[in-house]
Design an enzyme around this catalytic site. Structure first.
Site, PDB file in Angstrom:
ATOM      1  N   GLU A  83      35.145  37.029  29.280  1.00 21.91           N
ATOM      2  CA  GLU A  83      33.784  37.237  29.774  1.00 21.91           C
ATOM      3  C   GLU A  83      33.655  38.601  30.436  1.00 21.91           C
ATOM      4  O   GLU A  83      32.683  39.341  30.201  1.00 21.91           O
ATOM      5  CB  GLU A  83      33.395  36.173  30.811  1.00 21.91           C
ATOM      6  CG  GLU A  83      33.648  34.757  30.374  1.00 21.91           C
ATOM      7  CD  GLU A  83      35.019  34.234  30.797  1.00 21.91           C
ATOM      8  OE1 GLU A  83      36.051  34.797  30.357  1.00 21.91           O
ATOM      9  OE2 GLU A  83      35.070  33.271  31.565  1.00 21.91           O
TER      10      GLU A  83
ATOM     11  N   CYS B 186      35.897  30.971  34.766  1.00 24.11           N
ATOM     12  CA  CYS B 186      36.491  30.779  36.085  1.00 24.11           C
ATOM     13  C   CYS B 186      35.451  31.225  37.117  1.00 24.11           C
ATOM     14  O   CYS B 186      34.424  31.819  36.774  1.00 24.11           O
ATOM     15  CB  CYS B 186      37.787  31.593  36.216  1.00 24.11           C
ATOM     16  SG  CYS B 186      37.541  33.384  36.289  1.00 24.11           S
TER      17      CYS B 186
ATOM     18  N   CYS C 265      34.694  35.058  37.083  1.00 24.52           N
ATOM     19  CA  CYS C 265      33.889  35.474  35.927  1.00 24.52           C
ATOM     20  C   CYS C 265      32.470  34.935  36.021  1.00 24.52           C
ATOM     21  O   CYS C 265      31.519  35.623  35.654  1.00 24.52           O
ATOM     22  CB  CYS C 265      34.551  35.042  34.624  1.00 24.52           C
ATOM     23  SG  CYS C 265      35.996  36.051  34.207  1.00 24.52           S
TER      24      CYS C 265
END
Length: 155
Positions: free
Chosen positions: A78, A104, A107
């Site tokens: 990402e 996560c 991100c």
């Protein structure tokens, strides 16, 4: 057209998730292959996969730099997709991102601040904090299967 009639076209979400799966095949951290595709108006704006810092050796060549169960030598898919858009001067505000695994927390924060309006992910990966925050911010966050249909596979 086949004998049974025209084949069904993939829905847009499955199409872009399938592309994210192909992008993931470029990942250079063999712990987890993840791909991301940023899309607006059914047009691909940027892609990214998890891998090392540009110019640095890849994890699958030299091993992992582990901290708290995570390889910290890699940049997540990402983040790489966001960075590629920035490097190329591509406006991604209001776009959607398709990721093979849910983002996560780090991100997710980058995605939210970049102005991404929708996050579509393949598999759930570790962190649930983003669900509540996405809801509060009005960011769509939804799982998409994105499996390729049988007729697209080669023998």
């Amino acid at each position: 057209m086949s004998e049974s009639g025209p084949r069904a076209r993939l829905p847009w979400d499955d199409y872009f998730m399938s592309i994210a799966q192909v992008v993931a095949s470029r990942s250079t951290c063999d712990r987890k292959h993840v791909g991301a595709v940023i899309v607006r108006d059914r047009t691909i704006l940027s892609t990214g996969y998890n891998g090392s810092i540009r110019g640095m050796p890849h994890c699958d060549e030299v091993g992992h730099l582990m901290e708290n169960g995570h390889c910290v030598a890699t940049i997540h898919a990402e983040a790489n997709a966001l960075v590629q858009a920035a490097r190329n001067g591509v406006n991604i505000a209001g776009a959607a991102i398709y990721i093979t695994a849910s983002p996560c927390w780090s991100c997710f924060k980058l995605i939210a601040n970049a102005g991404i309006a929708a996050i579509y992910y393949g598999e759930f990966y570790r962190d649930e904090r983003s669900f509540e925050v996405a809801s509060r911010l009005g960011i769509e966050l939804r799982q998409v299967a994105g499996a390729l249909p049988e007729w697209t596979r080669t023998a």
